[in-house]
Design a protein around this motif. Structure first.
Motif, PDB file in Angstrom:
ATOM      1  N   VAL A  82      22.726  -6.635  44.932  1.00  0.00           N
ATOM      2  CA  VAL A  82      24.066  -6.474  45.174  1.00  0.00           C
ATOM      3  C   VAL A  82      24.842  -6.611  44.357  1.00  0.00           C
ATOM      4  O   VAL A  82      24.802  -8.359  43.978  1.00  0.00           O
ATOM      5  N   ARG A 118      33.521  -9.327  56.136  1.00  0.00           N
ATOM      6  CA  ARG A 118      32.417  -8.921  55.170  1.00  0.00           C
ATOM      7  C   ARG A 118      32.983  -8.816  54.049  1.00  0.00           C
ATOM      8  O   ARG A 118      32.602  -9.720  53.040  1.00  0.00           O
ATOM      9  N   TRP A 130      32.137 -12.531  50.882  1.00  0.00           N
ATOM     10  CA  TRP A 130      32.005 -11.613  50.212  1.00  0.00           C
ATOM     11  C   TRP A 130      33.000 -11.976  48.702  1.00  0.00           C
ATOM     12  O   TRP A 130      31.799 -12.511  47.536  1.00  0.00           O
ATOM     13  N   GLU A 188      26.362 -11.161  53.279  1.00  0.00           N
ATOM     14  CA  GLU A 188      27.645 -11.469  52.924  1.00  0.00           C
ATOM     15  C   GLU A 188      28.291 -13.418  53.360  1.00  0.00           C
ATOM     16  O   GLU A 188      28.267 -14.148  51.852  1.00  0.00           O
TER      17      GLU A 188
END
Length: 483
Positions: free
Chosen positions: A42, A228, A232, A273
């Motif tokens: 990630v 999402r 993030w 997230e």
């Protein structure tokens, strides 16, 4: 105003001297977690190869390696594309808007073509002022989207390249508002997430310019892709080390309910997230932690740990759980009451992680258990009587060093009750005798011999416990092994 950092509260492990070292670990975990996010695939900064609606025309190829000749050609094409954009921005005749969109699309295509886009060439050619101009209010969505996409990929570059976006930040933030279309708002959030992922300095700039509230509001709907991206970007924006942003976020109306709803019902990608947002909230802000523990977030985290096999999701969920139980002893005793189903569920999911093939899950689970074991006698008994102990003993002798050190904290904490007024640990003789008889001494002796000061001190303190327990044979064995 008192320090709101959640790292200022941590229960003492074996002795206060070790506790002084361990008390900093949760804060350090939060600040350095960017590295672990990269390890878990990630990225703190993300290149946009396909647009928010997955309708981009840039194919994502399996091999992004390009030759020197191809790189030179790509840079030349990029410089030419910026010059074309400059001409279309100046042009005011018939079809001007479509000409600008076409020029932006070509530049975006070049900046999305390779895993290592020609950002330097774009900057040298003067792309930023042109892109800022293309973000002006009143422009059509197609133009705004393409300009924001170009800025997103420039922000995914090197630190100095990311800083080049400073003139664009006010407009990127402004386009997060409700008057913007969702694709445009999401693309702007993506660009801002890349900027926030660069470091504390740029995070502070974004916070001072008011980026947090509109990003927080983007988490409220049930629109997967938008939520999402916003989650993030927020996890990058609040990651500290200053806790103020985390506290501000949890205070935004609707954010807490949105976090719980997404953890409960969303797909694993979105839940991942959102879980990272919870990681930073619970790691950095006492206020946020206090708010979270009054909800059913613990149940939701345990449920995710019990049912998911996605490493990308399990890491932030486990870290969030660990942060919540690593609070002050009162908070931990409130959320982990022996005998309740949720408490048994916590131990079960931690055992699951200890059995995992993934070392990061073993280490995180051991860290969580070390904090539970540093609590009340009832919490120690809960772990001692579970399936965790044989797994921990095995890991102490076979796991990599970083895991063995976390395991040693757990086992050591199981052997001492909360300290009395004299500051000396009160032995739990039954636990100490059992662990020594089951062969834990050699693992602690290995720690004594290590070059890691904290680990060596931890091993020596355990041997002091053995000496206090009058284990004549064990102490003799210890002296022989050290020779």
């Amino acid at each position: 105003m008192a320090d709101d950092s959640a790292a200022s509260h941590r229960r003492d492990p074996i002795k206060s001297s070790v506790g002084n070292v361990a008390a900093q670990r949760r804060r350090q975990n939060a600040v350095t977690v960017g590295k672990e996010r990269r390890e878990s695939l990630v990225r703190a900064k993300r290149l946009c190869r396909v647009g928010p609606s997955a309708d981009g025309d840039v194919p994502v190829e399996g091999n992004d390696m390009i030759t020197d000749e191809e790189e030179f050609l790509l840079e030349a094409q990029t410089s030419s594309a910026v010059e074309d954009l400059k001409s279309t921005v100046a042009y005011q005749g018939k079809g001007a808007m479509q000409k600008r969109v076409n020029a932006l699309r070509e530049l975006r295509r070049l900046l999305s073509k390779s895993e290592f886009p020609p950002i330097e060439a774009a900057l040298k050619a003067g792309a930023i002022p042109l892109l800022v101009q293309c973000l002006s209010f009143g422009s059509q969505d197609e133009q705004l989207l393409e300009a924001a996409w170009c800025l997103t990929n420039i922000a995914a570059g090197k630190p100095e390249e990311t800083k080049a976006l400073l003139p664009a930040l006010p407009l990127l933030i402004a386009h997060l508002g409700e008057k913007s279309s969702l694709p445009v708002a999401e693309q702007c959030a993506w660009a801002l997430g890349n900027v926030a992922g660069e470091g504390e300095e740029l995070r502070n700039v974004l916070l001072s310019q008011g980026a947090l509230p509109p990003l927080a509001r983007m988490m409220l709907p049930n629109k997967g892709s938008t939520v999402r991206t916003a989650a993030w970007a927020l996890s990058n924006l609040i990651k500290g080390p200053d806790p103020k942003a985390a506290t501000e976020l949890i205070r935004v109306d609707g954010v807490l309910d949105a976090i719980l709803r997404h953890l409960r019902k969303s797909d694993e990608e979105l839940a991942t997230e959102v879980a990272w947002v919870v990681v930073y909230l619970s790691a950095l802000s006492n206020f946020a932690t206090g708010v979270l523990v009054k909800t059913d977030v613990l149940h939701l985290l345990v449920e995710r740990l019990a049912t998911s096999n996605s490493l990308q999701l399990l890491i932030p969920v486990l870290r969030s759980l660990g942060n919540l139980v690593a609070g002050d002893s009162h908070t931990t005793s409130t959320i982990l009451v022996p005998g309740l189903e949720i408490t048994d569920g916590v131990i079960k999911v931690l055992v699951k992680c200890l059995k995992s093939e993934h070392r990061v899950l073993k280490k995180e689970a051991s860290w969580v258990l070390s904090n539970i074991a540093a609590g009340s006698v009832e919490h120690k008994q809960l772990i001692y009587s579970s399936e965790a102990v044989p797994l921990l003993l095995h890991l102490l002798s076979t796991a990599p060093f970083d895991i063995r050190k976390e395991v040693a904290y757990v086992l050591g904490n199981l052997c001492v009750a909360p300290t009395g007024g004299d500051g000396k640990p009160n032995l739990i003789q039954e636990h100490l005798v059992s662990l020594v008889q089951r062969g834990c001494l050699s693992g602690f002796i290995d720690l004594v011999r290590s070059a890691d000061v904290e680990a060596a001190r931890l091993g020596l303190q355990f041997m002091e416990l053995v000496d206090m327990g009058e284990f004549t044979y064990a102490a003799h064995l210890f002296s022989l092994l050290l020779i």
